[in-house]
Enzyme design. Structure first.
Site, mmCIF file in Angstrom:
data_model
loop_
_atom_site.group_PDB
_atom_site.id
_atom_site.type_symbol
_atom_site.label_atom_id
_atom_site.label_comp_id
_atom_site.label_asym_id
_atom_site.label_seq_id
_atom_site.Cartn_x
_atom_site.Cartn_y
_atom_site.Cartn_z
ATOM 1 N N HIS A 378 0.840 -1.199 0.000
ATOM 2 C CA HIS A 378 0.000 0.000 0.000
ATOM 3 C C HIS A 378 0.874 1.247 0.000
ATOM 4 O O HIS A 378 1.922 1.290 0.655
ATOM 5 C CB HIS A 378 -0.925 0.007 1.224
ATOM 6 C CG HIS A 378 -2.139 -0.842 1.042
ATOM 7 N ND1 HIS A 378 -3.376 -0.330 0.744
ATOM 8 C CD2 HIS A 378 -2.284 -2.189 1.098
ATOM 9 C CE1 HIS A 378 -4.239 -1.322 0.640
ATOM 10 N NE2 HIS A 378 -3.608 -2.464 0.847
ATOM 11 N N GLN A 399 -7.862 8.130 -2.678
ATOM 12 C CA GLN A 399 -7.251 9.279 -2.012
ATOM 13 C C GLN A 399 -7.915 10.581 -2.449
ATOM 14 O O GLN A 399 -8.110 11.500 -1.640
ATOM 15 C CB GLN A 399 -5.747 9.305 -2.269
ATOM 16 C CG GLN A 399 -5.029 8.110 -1.646
ATOM 17 C CD GLN A 399 -3.553 8.363 -1.392
ATOM 18 O OE1 GLN A 399 -3.109 9.509 -1.272
ATOM 19 N NE2 GLN A 399 -2.783 7.285 -1.277
ATOM 20 N N ALA A 433 -9.174 2.969 5.348
ATOM 21 C CA ALA A 433 -10.156 3.015 4.250
ATOM 22 C C ALA A 433 -10.626 4.455 4.106
ATOM 23 O O ALA A 433 -11.564 4.893 4.785
ATOM 24 C CB ALA A 433 -11.321 2.081 4.541
#
Length: 480
Positions: A378, A399, A433
């Site tokens: 990630h 994002q 998340a």
């Protein structure tokens, strides 16, 4: 070697069944419930030596626990069935004609052939006559070829006797192949050999979509003839009333359903039981928005309102297609999809939550080193990869959804410092998340979690990875 696949559909319509949009039948608007009543006409089609069978009938009569008489006629059993044709049928016909309620008849073809006056009465009353097979026998031990041959003969004889081919099919004592065999004939608007739902649903066989309109064994007078069933009419009425009331309330709440009621001429057609049926009809008719429909009416309405729609079926994909489609759900970790494809997948996995469960199983059962590699795959939040536009499409969109692509200089400096401190302490990037949060919430979580010990934060990061995967799958499947 093909991976294991589970053929049964344990999901069905899922947690949010479709609105059937039953037609409006009064000033109240669309019906809140569809009530579908079936009259099984089996008298003259049951097992009997004079019908060429090896033994007498032993099912669904006043002789509870009856055993077949091999090679012999059973006078009591035959006369019980004769009552259904001679008296029970006509009593029920008068009742439903009085209430002007249309029925679907499940007619055994050989029984219909032996009852021409009853067939004429069914037609005069506007009842649908669906097929209940050639003879009322058990197909569990039949070869598919033999069952298909009986099916073809049932269709032929039905059309010859009734004057039109059946548009619905119900075997009853079916085999595991019955629905497939009936669908492959291409002859039926619906098949009823299922008890799996309160609404119709589609099954696909080859290139054909077949509508299933489920039937019932609980709201059924057959329980007058089974152990621990209905002993009196009041019990039958109470069960039908409770079933109706529960589904009617669901319909008032915007989740309309279908109530199937199964009847037999020789059972509810008896004087001591028919009044319970009358009381139920009175109860249902006292409510607004009740659509009494034939089964063919429900099938045609469903086909118009909810035609079969193509949908993604991960459980039916080959390995390459599965990995290409879902290999990026866990960031840069296609091995998770590769291993998940080898699990026992089925229709329950053809949705976001179902497929997520399969992928998450692989992630959870992986070694600590493998899971750490997933975490390290990630990107930092608002980090160098984002600035260089080298994120995956999924990470870029995620994002951006929280405004991390439009930071002020002060915010960017703060994120950079937190990223460096977090990775230095825990050995993997901060994972959250982001679609569940706004920018301020992400910063608050970042500052709070950086103080956790590594074990706690590893577990939390893994939970967040799974959450990100679920959100990605929901987006792919168009689910909310």
């Amino acid at each position: 070697m093909n991976p294991p696949r589970y053929p049964r559909d344990m999901r069905g319509h899922g947690p949010n069944p479709p609105d059937p949009r039953w037609p409006a039948i009064d000033s109240s608007g669309g019906a809140r419930i569809a009530v579908q009543i079936v009259l099984n006409y089996e008298e003259g089609g049951e097992n009997a030596v004079i019908h060429g069978d090896a033994a007498s009938e032993a099912f669904l009569s006043e002789i509870v626990g009856a055993q077949p008489w091999l090679g012999m006629r059973h006078a009591n059993m035959e006369s019980i069935y004769e009552y259904g044709a001679r008296a029970g049928f006509w009593r029920l016909r008068r009742l439903f004609d009085e209430y002007r309620i249309p029925l679907t008849v499940y007619g055994v073809a050989t029984a219909l052939a032996r009852s021409p006056e009853q067939v004429a009465a069914m037609a005069e009353s506007g009842w649908e006559i669906a097929s209940h097979g050639l003879k009322w026998i058990d197909y569990r031990d039949h070869a598919p070829e033999a069952e298909a041959a009986d099916m073809a003969e049932a269709i032929r004889l039905h059309e010859e006797v009734v004057g039109a081919p059946p548009r619905g099919w119900y075997t009853g004592r079916s085999s595991i192949e019955t629905i497939r065999l009936a669908a492959e004939t291409g002859a039926f608007a619906y098949i009823a050999d299922s008890y799996a739902d309160d609404l119709p649903y589609w099954l696909r066989f080859g290139e054909r979509d077949q509508l299933i309109v489920p039937y019932t064994l609980d709201a059924n007078d057959m329980r007058f003839a089974t152990p621990q069933g209905f002993n009196a009419g009041d019990q039958f009425f109470a069960y039908l009333k409770d079933s109706f009331d529960a589904l009617y309330a669901e319909g008032e709440a915007g989740a309309a359903k279908m109530l199937s009621v199964g009847l037999h001429c020789r059972l509810v057609g008896r004087p001591g039981r028919v009044m319970a049926l009358r009381r139920f009809l009175d109860h249902a008719l006292a409510h607004e928005g009740v659509w009494f429909a034939r089964r063919i009416d429900i099938a045609e309405h469903w086909a118009r309102t909810h035609p079969p729609a193509p949908r993604e079926r991960p459980s039916e994909m080959d390995r390459a297609g599965f990995v290409a489609r879902f290999g990026g759900i866990f960031e840069h970790s296609p091995w998770i999809a590769e291993r998940a494809h080898a699990l026992e997948l089925g229709p329950a996995h053809d949705c976001a939550v179902g497929l997520h469960n399969a992928l998450a199983r692989i992630f959870r059962s992986a070694s600590g080193e493998e899971r750490l590699a997933v975490l390290r795959a990630h990107p930092d939040l608002a980090g160098k990869l984002a600035a260089a536009k080298r994120l995956t499409a999924e990470s870029t969109a995620e994002q951006a959804s929280a405004g991390l692509d439009a930071l002020t200089d002060v915010e960017r400096t703060r994120f950079t410092a937190l990223n460096e401190a977090y990775v230095g302490k825990h050995g993997f990037p901060f994972i959250i998340a982001v679609r569940d949060h706004d920018k301020a919430g992400i910063l608050a979580a970042f500052e709070r979690r950086i103080g956790n010990d590594r074990e706690t934060e590893f577990a939390e990061a893994c939970r967040q990875v799974e959450r990100i995967a679920l959100l990605r799958l929901r987006a792919l499947f168009g689910e909310t």
